[in-house]
Design an enzyme around this catalytic site. Structure first.
Site, PDB file in Angstrom:
ATOM      1  N   ASP A 173       1.200  -1.650  -0.155  1.00 36.33           N
ATOM      2  CA  ASP A 173       0.184  -0.050  -0.043  1.00 36.33           C
ATOM      3  C   ASP A 173       0.852   1.327   0.063  1.00 36.33           C
ATOM      4  OD1 ASP A 173      -1.693  -1.788   0.053  1.00 36.33           O
ATOM      5  OD2 ASP A 173      -3.077  -0.951   1.816  1.00 36.33           O
ATOM      6  N   GLU A 405       1.044  -8.639  11.649  1.00 37.08           N
ATOM      7  CA  GLU A 405       0.862  -8.429  10.226  1.00 37.08           C
ATOM      8  C   GLU A 405       2.389  -7.948   9.630  1.00 37.08           C
ATOM      9  OE1 GLU A 405      -1.440  -4.985   7.934  1.00 37.08           O
ATOM     10  OE2 GLU A 405      -1.238  -4.792   9.968  1.00 37.08           O
TER      11      GLU A 405
END
Length: 437
Positions: A173, A405
């Site tokens: 991202d 994550e």
């Protein structure tokens, strides 16, 4: 119970806790990501396949249930309501596209197309071949239709490489790769309320100014009703991404293999092989950078390579794209730039760069999903020592810090080196696959 058994049981607990029994999908993690994400679900299904075939199948079915009529598979499906994530369905307004899903609210962008190779992974993992093949037969044409969409609507030069129009479509991202594109833009300062930074330390997330760029790209797409041709004409962000296209190429190969098992699909196999031949040739011509010894992103809007090395640069190994000589070059680059003794493999961005940040999302940390791809790719080329290092580093990071994550690549950081969301689904799912492989 051994350490390995404990890790697997803990991973199952994470996956089972994040699975929505009623709607049949898995959230990436509680709070931070409350919906279904496209490529997350593919990796999650691989983990489920090792111990709960029904959940693996439901995961894929839930994702495909929101496929658009033109074959497009969105990056988020809003099966449920939640106020913990921005931007939500009321911002994205997927219904602006005439062929958007009528049954589900979604985004108007996608993510790396992993479903083809995920179906093949399921076929290889699940013991009941008849049952899983029946499932694949029922769903494979939907995945083929998705590939057809990319080559029809996302390849304006008909060269075999699909473009992305938003950094979120890359899966990576806020990578520093995009900084060069942001320098060409000057979006408004949007007024919005971030939700991610209420769950996670803001220093580990994209900045508000970065979100201005992200929202502006969505606004451009919405203004043109998510029409790919208009986006290709007007979007300031138009990129041919090596990770995205490597996933598409790997999935092409998987669909060919599965159709050959199923039979009676000569036309589709022929078309897939045509796409594949063109895609691999052009990928090697256009995306390899001799100076850097790696594959790089191509800025289609400004017609130039973006000269930075990231973990995405090595993903073509997973898709059998480089020849032997180029594979050796990639390994040399990975080892030299990313593989020092005081680092875990593989940081998501070049640790030698002044843009590297070991704590900030895709600007430097280690991600388990990219490591899984690199492990598989390195192994397929016979780089067994390096592939095992990637695998073992992944297991060590989770064992030491938990199912986060993403992780700090610096070995000297021994406490609180897991970042982002905890009890993260694809970290758990792919750990199971690592330990079973």
């Amino acid at each position: 119970m051994t350490t390995k058994d404990n890790l697997i049981e803990n991973a199952k607990t994470v996956l089972n806790s994040n699975f929505d029994e009623d709607k049949g999908f898995t959230i990436p993690c509680e709070g931070l990501y409350p919906f279904q994400w496209n490529w997350d679900s593919g990796f999650i299904a691989i983990g489920f396949a090792h111990y709960d075939t029904d959940k693996a199948k439901r995961e894929i079915e839930a994702l495909l249930s929101a496929q658009w009529e033109n074959g497009f598979i969105p990056h988020i499906i809003f099966h449920n309501d939640s106020d913990t994530y921005f931007p939500g369905p009321d911002f994205h307004l997927s219904k602006l596209h005439p062929l958007a899903s009528k049954s589900h609210r979604t985004t108007g962008m996608t993510q790396p197309p992993v479903l083809g190779f995920v179906l093949k992974e399921l076929y290889e993992i699940v013991e009941d071949k008849t049952d899983i093949l029946n499932f694949i037969k029922a769903n494979i044409d939907k995945v083929y239709h998705n590939h057809e969409h990319f080559y029809t609507h996302r390849d304006p030069n008909q060269e075999g490489l699909a473009f992305i129009y938003h950094n979120w479509e890359s899966g990576t991202d806020n990578s520093p790769i995009w900084d060069d594109i942001w320098d060409t833009m000057n979006p408004p300062n949007y007024k919005f309320e971030r939700r991610d930074t209420t769950h996670v330390d803001a220093s580990q997330r994209p900045t508000n100014r970065e979100y201005d760029y992200y929202l502006h790209l969505i606004e451009i797409a919405k203004e043109h009703h998510y029409d790919d041709a208009k986006i290709a004409e007007l979007s300031p962000f138009l990129v041919q991404d090596p990770l995205f296209n490597a996933m598409l190429i790997k999935s092409n190969a998987a669909l060919i293999a599965l159709y050959e098992i199923i039979g009676d699909a000569a036309d589709k196999i022929s078309q897939l092989k045509q796409w594949q031949t063109k895609a691999i040739a052009r990928f090697n011509e256009k995306l390899f950078n001799e100076k850097l010894g790696a594959y790089v992103h191509y800025d289609l809007r400004n017609e130039k390579q973006i000269e930075h090395v990231s973990s995405s640069s090595f993903s073509p190994l997973f898709a059998d794209i480089p020849d032997e000589a180029r594979a050796n070059t990639l390994v040399e680059t990975m080892t030299t730039k990313f593989g020092s003794e005081n680092r875990y493999l593989c940081a998501s961005f070049d640790p030698d760069s002044d843009r590297f940040n070991p704590k900030k999302y895709w600007r430097g940390p280690v991600w388990i999903n990219l490591n899984w791809l690199l492990y598989k790719g390195l192994k397929s080329y016979g780089f067994y020592d390096l592939s095992n290092r990637v695998k073992n580093d992944s297991i060590t990071l989770i064992e030491k810090h938990g199912f986060y994550e993403y992780f700090d690549s610096r070995k000297e950081v021994t406490e609180n080196a897991g970042y982002g969301g905890n009890n993260f689904s694809w970290s758990a799912a792919l750990l199971i696959d690592f330990l079973k492989s």
